[in-house]
Design a protein around this motif. Structure first.
Motif, PDB file in Angstrom:
ATOM      1  N   ASP A  83       0.816  -1.219   0.000  1.00  0.00           N
ATOM      2  CA  ASP A  83       0.000   0.000   0.000  1.00  0.00           C
ATOM      3  C   ASP A  83       0.847   1.265   0.000  1.00  0.00           C
ATOM      4  OD1 ASP A  83      -2.309  -1.499   0.000  1.00  0.00           O
ATOM      5  OD2 ASP A  83      -2.657  -1.337   2.174  1.00  0.00           O
ATOM      6  N   ASP A  84       2.031   1.192   0.618  1.00  0.00           N
ATOM      7  CA  ASP A  84       2.902   2.371   0.706  1.00  0.00           C
ATOM      8  C   ASP A  84       4.354   1.950   0.490  1.00  0.00           C
ATOM      9  OD1 ASP A  84       4.081   4.808   1.153  1.00  0.00           O
ATOM     10  OD2 ASP A  84       3.781   4.785   3.336  1.00  0.00           O
ATOM     11  N   LEU A  86       6.854   3.475  -0.400  1.00  0.00           N
ATOM     12  CA  LEU A  86       7.859   4.452   0.028  1.00  0.00           C
ATOM     13  C   LEU A  86       8.402   4.161   1.417  1.00  0.00           C
ATOM     14  CD1 LEU A  86       6.337   7.810  -1.298  1.00  0.00           C
ATOM     15  CD2 LEU A  86       8.255   6.513  -2.238  1.00  0.00           C
ATOM     16  N   VAL A  87       7.677   3.348   2.186  1.00  0.00           N
ATOM     17  CA  VAL A  87       8.129   3.043   3.542  1.00  0.00           C
ATOM     18  C   VAL A  87       9.462   2.291   3.522  1.00  0.00           C
ATOM     19  CG1 VAL A  87       6.942   0.801   3.823  1.00  0.00           C
ATOM     20  CG2 VAL A  87       7.307   2.272   5.805  1.00  0.00           C
ATOM     21  N   ARG A 136      13.873  -0.408  -3.560  1.00  0.00           N
ATOM     22  CA  ARG A 136      12.435  -0.252  -3.334  1.00  0.00           C
ATOM     23  C   ARG A 136      11.700  -1.572  -3.516  1.00  0.00           C
ATOM     24  NH1 ARG A 136       9.877  -0.824  -8.065  1.00  0.00           N
ATOM     25  NH2 ARG A 136      10.879  -0.221 -10.025  1.00  0.00           N
TER      26      ARG A 136
END
Length: 206
Positions: A12-13, A15-16, A32
């Motif tokens: 979902d994210d 970037l974490v 990533r």
């Protein structure tokens, strides 16, 4: 455990877990999570691996179908896959794989060596593009790998399928980054591999 990342939360994210690194020589790579939209570029990475690199990797296929299967599996099973992306070209140059479930064969082999694997352990297997091998990239990235394992609630890492005994460069890499040899085994195809384990308490953070 409070604060532990889940595969769904990462999907979902992304970037974490996304980081930008400057390698020796000045080249930049992005670390990533694998994304659904990566299938074509991941296929290019897999297809570009030499026969030797393919033999050392954990992948069952090296074509577009295999890449699409890996991308379709995001957050669906027990695997977390991250990529290294060359910043200047967006080319995928590395695939780093975690498995959060332990294989029964691994559990048995480690138990025979006097080590009881637990739910706080995970499996790990990296693959780099041929032109990125032997340049210290894996060692530069490894603190991030260890940090991901910790954030997933893991305390130890075992090698996914072990490391082939005739791959001395990989063995040196793992030992340099704190892995220790646990034992060896012979696969169904007659090849000998070495089991190695890393205690994350002994690895400094990124």
């Amino acid at each position: 455990m409070a604060g532990v990342l889940t595969l769904t939360a990462i999907a979902d994210d992304p970037l974490v877990l996304t980081r930008r690194l400057v390698l020796k020589g000045g080249a930049e790579v992005v670390f990533r999570p694998l994304a659904v939209a990566d299938a074509e570029r991941l296929s290019g990475f897999l297809e570009g691996l030499s026969p030797e690199s393919r033999r050392y990797s954990t992948h069952d296929g090296h074509d577009l179908a295999a890449a699409r299967e890996l991308c379709a599996a995001i957050a669906r099973y027990d695997k977390l896959r991250l990529v290294l992306e060359e910043a200047s070209s967006d080319r995928i140059v590395g695939l780093l794989e975690f498995s959060l479930d332990l294989h029964p064969d691994d559990i048995t082999r480690y138990q025979e060596a006097g080590i009881r694997l637990a739910a706080t352990d995970c499996r790990f297997g990296p693959t780099l593009a041929d032109d990125f091998q032997g340049k210290g990239v894996g060692t530069h990235v490894f603190p991030l790998v260890a940090d991901v394992a910790r954030r997933l609630g893991r305390n130890r890492i075992v090698l996914w399928g072990g490391v082939l005994a005739d791959n001395p460069r990989a063995i040196r890499y793992y030992e340099k980054n704190g892995f220790r040899r646990v034992g060896s085994f012979t696969g169904a195809d007659g090849t000998r591999s070495i089991d190695m384990l890393l205690d994350l308490d002994l690895v400094p953070g990124p």
